[in-house]
Every structure is written in C-alpha cells, then in structure tokens.
Motif scaffolding. Sequence first.
Motif, PDB file in Angstrom:
ATOM      1  N   ASP A 279       7.996  -6.038 -10.783  1.00 56.82           N
ATOM      2  CA  ASP A 279       7.295  -5.155 -11.686  1.00 56.82           C
ATOM      3  C   ASP A 279       6.196  -4.406 -10.942  1.00 56.82           C
ATOM      4  OD1 ASP A 279       5.003  -6.830 -11.558  1.00 56.82           O
ATOM      5  OD2 ASP A 279       5.531  -7.873 -13.385  1.00 56.82           O
ATOM      6  N   SER A 280       5.626  -3.421 -11.583  1.00 62.50           N
ATOM      7  CA  SER A 280       4.617  -2.583 -10.932  1.00 62.50           C
ATOM      8  C   SER A 280       3.418  -3.383 -10.463  1.00 62.50           C
ATOM      9  CB  SER A 280       4.145  -1.489 -11.893  1.00 62.50           C
ATOM     10  OG  SER A 280       5.206  -0.649 -12.221  1.00 62.50           O
ATOM     11  N   LYS A 281       2.996  -4.338 -11.262  1.00 64.01           N
ATOM     12  CA  LYS A 281       1.838  -5.150 -10.898  1.00 64.01           C
ATOM     13  C   LYS A 281       2.110  -5.934  -9.609  1.00 64.01           C
ATOM     14  CE  LYS A 281      -1.369  -8.551 -12.737  1.00 64.01           C
ATOM     15  NZ  LYS A 281      -1.718  -9.407 -13.854  1.00 64.01           N
ATOM     16  N   ALA A 282       3.290  -6.526  -9.511  1.00 61.60           N
ATOM     17  CA  ALA A 282       3.642  -7.278  -8.298  1.00 61.60           C
ATOM     18  C   ALA A 282       3.683  -6.358  -7.086  1.00 61.60           C
ATOM     19  CB  ALA A 282       4.979  -7.982  -8.486  1.00 61.60           C
ATOM     20  N   LEU A 283       4.224  -5.158  -7.270  1.00 61.65           N
ATOM     21  CA  LEU A 283       4.275  -4.207  -6.155  1.00 61.65           C
ATOM     22  C   LEU A 283       2.880  -3.851  -5.670  1.00 61.65           C
ATOM     23  CD1 LEU A 283       7.042  -1.756  -7.375  1.00 61.65           C
ATOM     24  CD2 LEU A 283       7.126  -3.160  -5.325  1.00 61.65           C
ATOM     25  N   LEU A 284       2.016  -3.521  -6.599  1.00 63.55           N
ATOM     26  CA  LEU A 284       0.680  -3.063  -6.233  1.00 63.55           C
ATOM     27  C   LEU A 284      -0.222  -4.184  -5.740  1.00 63.55           C
ATOM     28  CD1 LEU A 284       0.054  -0.534  -9.132  1.00 63.55           C
ATOM     29  CD2 LEU A 284       0.549  -0.009  -6.741  1.00 63.55           C
ATOM     30  N   GLU A 285      -0.089  -5.363  -6.325  1.00 64.25           N
ATOM     31  CA  GLU A 285      -1.011  -6.446  -6.003  1.00 64.25           C
ATOM     32  C   GLU A 285      -0.497  -7.393  -4.921  1.00 64.25           C
ATOM     33  OE1 GLU A 285      -2.036  -8.404  -9.651  1.00 64.25           O
ATOM     34  OE2 GLU A 285      -3.026  -6.617 -10.456  1.00 64.25           O
ATOM     35  N   THR A 286       0.787  -7.399  -4.658  1.00 68.51           N
ATOM     36  CA  THR A 286       1.344  -8.350  -3.700  1.00 68.51           C
ATOM     37  C   THR A 286       1.979  -7.659  -2.498  1.00 68.51           C
ATOM     38  OG1 THR A 286       1.783  -9.877  -5.518  1.00 68.51           O
ATOM     39  CG2 THR A 286       2.892 -10.326  -3.443  1.00 68.51           C
ATOM     40  N   MET A 287       2.972  -6.824  -2.755  1.00 72.25           N
ATOM     41  CA  MET A 287       3.731  -6.242  -1.650  1.00 72.25           C
ATOM     42  C   MET A 287       2.907  -5.265  -0.816  1.00 72.25           C
ATOM     43  SD  MET A 287       7.359  -4.219  -1.633  1.00 72.25           S
ATOM     44  CE  MET A 287       6.678  -2.699  -2.263  1.00 72.25           C
ATOM     45  N   LEU A 288       2.276  -4.307  -1.461  1.00 74.31           N
ATOM     46  CA  LEU A 288       1.541  -3.297  -0.701  1.00 74.31           C
ATOM     47  C   LEU A 288       0.406  -3.906   0.128  1.00 74.31           C
ATOM     48  CD1 LEU A 288       1.494  -0.252  -3.156  1.00 74.31           C
ATOM     49  CD2 LEU A 288       3.045  -0.714  -1.262  1.00 74.31           C
ATOM     50  N   PRO A 289      -0.424  -4.789  -0.432  1.00 78.55           N
ATOM     51  CA  PRO A 289      -1.466  -5.399   0.397  1.00 78.55           C
ATOM     52  C   PRO A 289      -0.904  -6.243   1.551  1.00 78.55           C
ATOM     53  CG  PRO A 289      -2.006  -5.674  -1.918  1.00 78.55           C
ATOM     54  CD  PRO A 289      -0.602  -5.138  -1.847  1.00 78.55           C
ATOM     55  N   ALA A 290       0.244  -6.869   1.340  1.00 83.12           N
ATOM     56  CA  ALA A 290       0.836  -7.703   2.392  1.00 83.12           C
ATOM     57  C   ALA A 290       1.218  -6.875   3.617  1.00 83.12           C
ATOM     58  CB  ALA A 290       2.058  -8.444   1.856  1.00 83.12           C
ATOM     59  N   LEU A 291       1.488  -5.606   3.422  1.00 81.08           N
ATOM     60  CA  LEU A 291       1.854  -4.738   4.548  1.00 81.08           C
ATOM     61  C   LEU A 291       0.636  -4.309   5.369  1.00 81.08           C
ATOM     62  CD1 LEU A 291       4.567  -2.558   2.815  1.00 81.08           C
ATOM     63  CD2 LEU A 291       4.917  -4.360   4.508  1.00 81.08           C
ATOM     64  N   GLU A 292      -0.545  -4.530   4.841  1.00 82.11           N
ATOM     65  CA  GLU A 292      -1.803  -4.231   5.534  1.00 82.11           C
ATOM     66  C   GLU A 292      -1.848  -2.801   6.068  1.00 82.11           C
ATOM     67  OE1 GLU A 292      -1.913  -7.353   8.475  1.00 82.11           O
ATOM     68  OE2 GLU A 292      -2.655  -8.810   7.014  1.00 82.11           O
ATOM     69  N   GLY A 293      -1.252  -1.871   5.319  1.00 83.39           N
ATOM     70  CA  GLY A 293      -1.294  -0.471   5.710  1.00 83.39           C
ATOM     71  C   GLY A 293      -0.390  -0.098   6.868  1.00 83.39           C
ATOM     72  N   LYS A 294       0.443  -1.018   7.318  1.00 81.65           N
ATOM     73  CA  LYS A 294       1.340  -0.751   8.449  1.00 81.65           C
ATOM     74  C   LYS A 294       2.644  -0.148   7.938  1.00 81.65           C
ATOM     75  CE  LYS A 294      -0.573  -4.720  10.823  1.00 81.65           C
ATOM     76  NZ  LYS A 294      -0.373  -6.142  11.058  1.00 81.65           N
ATOM     77  N   PRO A 295       2.925   1.101   8.297  1.00 77.35           N
ATOM     78  CA  PRO A 295       4.148   1.739   7.805  1.00 77.35           C
ATOM     79  C   PRO A 295       5.408   1.114   8.401  1.00 77.35           C
ATOM     80  CG  PRO A 295       2.849   3.275   9.133  1.00 77.35           C
ATOM     81  CD  PRO A 295       2.098   1.993   9.075  1.00 77.35           C
TER      82      PRO A 295
ATOM     83  N   ARG B 212       5.186   6.734  -1.486  1.00 75.31           N
ATOM     84  CA  ARG B 212       3.967   7.359  -2.008  1.00 75.31           C
ATOM     85  C   ARG B 212       2.715   6.822  -1.313  1.00 75.31           C
ATOM     86  NH1 ARG B 212       4.660   6.725  -7.456  1.00 75.31           N
ATOM     87  NH2 ARG B 212       3.296   4.938  -7.609  1.00 75.31           N
ATOM     88  N   ALA B 213       2.745   5.554  -0.929  1.00 75.86           N
ATOM     89  CA  ALA B 213       1.596   4.943  -0.256  1.00 75.86           C
ATOM     90  C   ALA B 213       1.576   5.252   1.242  1.00 75.86           C
ATOM     91  CB  ALA B 213       1.613   3.429  -0.473  1.00 75.86           C
ATOM     92  N   GLY B 214       2.551   6.031   1.717  1.00 70.14           N
ATOM     93  CA  GLY B 214       2.609   6.359   3.138  1.00 70.14           C
ATOM     94  C   GLY B 214       3.049   5.190   3.997  1.00 70.14           C
ATOM     95  N   LEU B 215       3.788   4.257   3.397  1.00 67.41           N
ATOM     96  CA  LEU B 215       4.185   3.050   4.119  1.00 67.41           C
ATOM     97  C   LEU B 215       5.621   3.088   4.634  1.00 67.41           C
ATOM     98  CD1 LEU B 215       2.304   0.435   1.943  1.00 67.41           C
ATOM     99  CD2 LEU B 215       1.762   1.169   4.273  1.00 67.41           C
ATOM    100  N   VAL B 216       6.215   4.284   4.636  1.00 70.24           N
ATOM    101  CA  VAL B 216       7.489   4.504   5.317  1.00 70.24           C
ATOM    102  C   VAL B 216       7.215   5.603   6.339  1.00 70.24           C
ATOM    103  CG1 VAL B 216       9.918   5.124   5.102  1.00 70.24           C
ATOM    104  CG2 VAL B 216       8.781   3.926   3.221  1.00 70.24           C
ATOM    105  N   LYS B 217       7.442   5.299   7.608  1.00 72.16           N
ATOM    106  CA  LYS B 217       7.133   6.246   8.681  1.00 72.16           C
ATOM    107  C   LYS B 217       7.985   7.508   8.565  1.00 72.16           C
ATOM    108  CE  LYS B 217       5.979   2.855  12.238  1.00 72.16           C
ATOM    109  NZ  LYS B 217       6.389   2.291  13.534  1.00 72.16           N
ATOM    110  N   PRO B 218       7.427   8.661   8.928  1.00 74.80           N
ATOM    111  CA  PRO B 218       8.283   9.839   9.075  1.00 74.80           C
ATOM    112  C   PRO B 218       9.373   9.512  10.100  1.00 74.80           C
ATOM    113  CG  PRO B 218       5.971  10.463   9.129  1.00 74.80           C
ATOM    114  CD  PRO B 218       6.020   8.953   9.177  1.00 74.80           C
ATOM    115  N   GLY B 219      10.586   9.880   9.797  1.00 75.49           N
ATOM    116  CA  GLY B 219      11.715   9.501  10.637  1.00 75.49           C
ATOM    117  C   GLY B 219      12.280   8.146  10.252  1.00 75.49           C
ATOM    118  N   GLY B 220      11.636   7.487   9.293  1.00 74.04           N
ATOM    119  CA  GLY B 220      12.100   6.184   8.823  1.00 74.04           C
ATOM    120  C   GLY B 220      13.277   6.319   7.874  1.00 74.04           C
ATOM    121  N   ARG B 221      13.766   5.181   7.453  1.00 77.22           N
ATOM    122  CA  ARG B 221      14.945   5.157   6.575  1.00 77.22           C
ATOM    123  C   ARG B 221      14.722   4.212   5.405  1.00 77.22           C
ATOM    124  NH1 ARG B 221      19.162   7.542   9.149  1.00 77.22           N
ATOM    125  NH2 ARG B 221      19.006   7.750  11.393  1.00 77.22           N
TER     126      ARG B 221
END
Length: 123
Positions: free
Chosen positions: A1-17, A63-72
């Motif tokens: 769900d959206s809450k899990a995405l925003l509160e769990t997955m995105l922070p776990a990536l620590e801004g690394k695309p 949208r969060a910029g967490l897929v690199k340009p040239g990424g898939r």
Amino acid sequence: DSKALLETMLPALEGKPLDIVINNAGYFWNQCETLENLSMEEDMKQIGICAVGPLHVSGYLARAGLVKPGGRIVIISSQAGSVEWRLTQNPKGGDYGHHMSRAACNIAGVLLSQELKDKNIAV
C-alpha cells in the motif's frame, strides 16, 4: 500500500537510485472462477496485487528519482493478459480476475514506458 511504500521502501533505499527495478507480483485465486462463482473480493485482490501494485511501486520510485536515467523497470506478467492468446488457449473462458489483472498489468507497463521514455527509463 502507499503507506508501506512511503514509510518503508523509499527510506530503506537511502536516496540511492536503482539501475533496475523488477516487479514480480502475483496472486491467483485457487478456484476456477466462472459465472457461477464470481468473486468481487478475489477479482479486486488479483487486480490490486498484479496490476496496481507494480504500477505504484514503479511510479513511486520513478517520481522520487530512485530509478537512474538509463535504468530499467521490469514488470513480469504473463500471456494470461493477451486477448488473442485467451481465444487460443482457453476458448471456454473463466478465471476472470486473473486474466483481467494480467491485461491491466500489461497496459500499465505500456503506459508507464510512454511516460518514462523522456526520462530515459526503459520499461
């Protein structure tokens, strides 16, 4: 769900695309669904997991910029969403939620690829 995405997955990536995102979502109701046993609950569950889920995961990441340009972005689906293949493989019908969820997943992937093309992200 959206809450899990925003509160769990995105922070776990620590801004690394990411270079690649693989969506491998699936759910299949164990009964053969026919007109005699249609289940709104099961159909919506399949559509939510198999079609809406991959779209939202991919969309949030892009949208969060967490897929690199040239990424898939990879969305694993199946031939179950193909209208033509349904007529060949299963001419008697049935399993409505499953086939509808895969068709929705397939078109979501096409639309996502069109929107992300300018960002140089392949789907």
